[in-house]
Design an enzyme around this catalytic site. Structure first.
Site, PDB file in Angstrom:
ATOM      1  CG  HIS A  41      -1.773   1.209   1.405  1.00  0.00           C
ATOM      2  ND1 HIS A  41      -2.790   1.564   0.692  1.00  0.00           N
ATOM      3  CD2 HIS A  41      -1.279   2.302   2.189  1.00  0.00           C
ATOM      4  CE1 HIS A  41      -3.118   2.684   1.208  1.00  0.00           C
ATOM      5  NE2 HIS A  41      -2.669   3.367   2.138  1.00  0.00           N
ATOM      6  CB  CYS A 115      -3.483   2.637  -2.853  1.00  0.00           C
ATOM      7  SG  CYS A 115      -2.288   1.187  -2.524  1.00  0.00           S
TER       8      CYS A 115
END
Length: 239
Positions: A41, A115
């Site tokens: 992430h 993301c």
């Protein structure tokens, strides 16, 4: 000129400790040992004491902010200086408002709009280099435009046993997430029941290895920025 900082996390938000440990093993082998990539992430910090990223939600924007390096859903790994932007704080605020409209939470997709893709789009508008290739390589195994690292083959041979094992786990993990058409493909609910043929797994792994490790000149670590707040409501990431 203002520094733009990338914050990178290991994706460890599964309710299963076994799944989280598997992801950490994949990241250790594929990123730390051979430099290819992993399951990560990411979020971007510029001005203020917030990092900005993107995740799934059923309603509204998927863009959200949180204190740098403090996302409680993931295990923090590192921060990287991507460059400096000429954008003023007002311009950055305008960019974030635009992105919040363009990136609704229900458009999230693990392989095509995650993301890391958001952070690339944000960095492009800030006028700084995009993310290092390893950050999103597992979602971009078909990208033939990256540069092959000269010593990848040697490092692959040195870690052969671990790589073969981890590649099977990684493929099944990613394939299981991507194939769930009834709900958003998020790392919280991996579908490990999918079993693809060894031939197809081998093709996926060869594609992963063939893209190599993209060199990055953005490897300097820095501290946080100035204490200003950007006008966007925070949301809980479901990535």
């Amino acid at each position: 000129m203002k520094e733009v900082i990338l914050h990178v996390y290991d994706v460890t938000n599964s309710e299963s400790e076994k799944t989280n440990n598997t992801i950490l093993q994949i990241n250790r082998v594929f990123k730390d040992r051979i430099g290819l990539g992993g399951i990560f992430h990411s979020a971007v910090q510029v001005y203020g004491e917030e990092e900005w990223s993107f995740g799934f939600c059923e309603n509204g924007t998927g863009v959200f902010g949180c204190p740098p390096g403090k996302n409680p859903m993931y295990k923090y790994r590192e921060h990287i200086l991507l460059g400096e932007t000429n954008c003023s704080i007002l311009k950055v605020s305008h960019i974030l408002r635009e992105l919040s409209r363009e990136w609704p939470g229900d458009s999230y997709d693990l392989l095509s709009k995650n993301c890391n893709h958001f952070c690339d789009a944000f960095c492009e508008r800030l006028g700084v280099p995009k993310l290092p290739g390893w950050v999103n390589r597992f979602a971009n195994v078909g990208d033939a435009a990256v540069v092959v690292a000269g010593n990848t083959a040697l490092r692959l041979r040195q870690a052969k046993t671990e790589i073969v094992t981890a590649s099977k786990v990684a493929y099944r993990f990613m394939a299981g997430l991507a194939s769930n058409s009834n709900s958003p493909a998020t790392p919280e609910s991996p579908n490990n029941s999918n079993r693809s043929s060894p031939r197809f797994q081998g093709t996926w792994f060869r594609n992963l290895v063939s893209v190599g490790a993209k060199p990055s000149s953005s490897a300097s670590e820095v501290s946080g920025g100035d204490d200003d707040t950007l006008p966007l409501r925070q949301q809980q990431s479901m990535k």
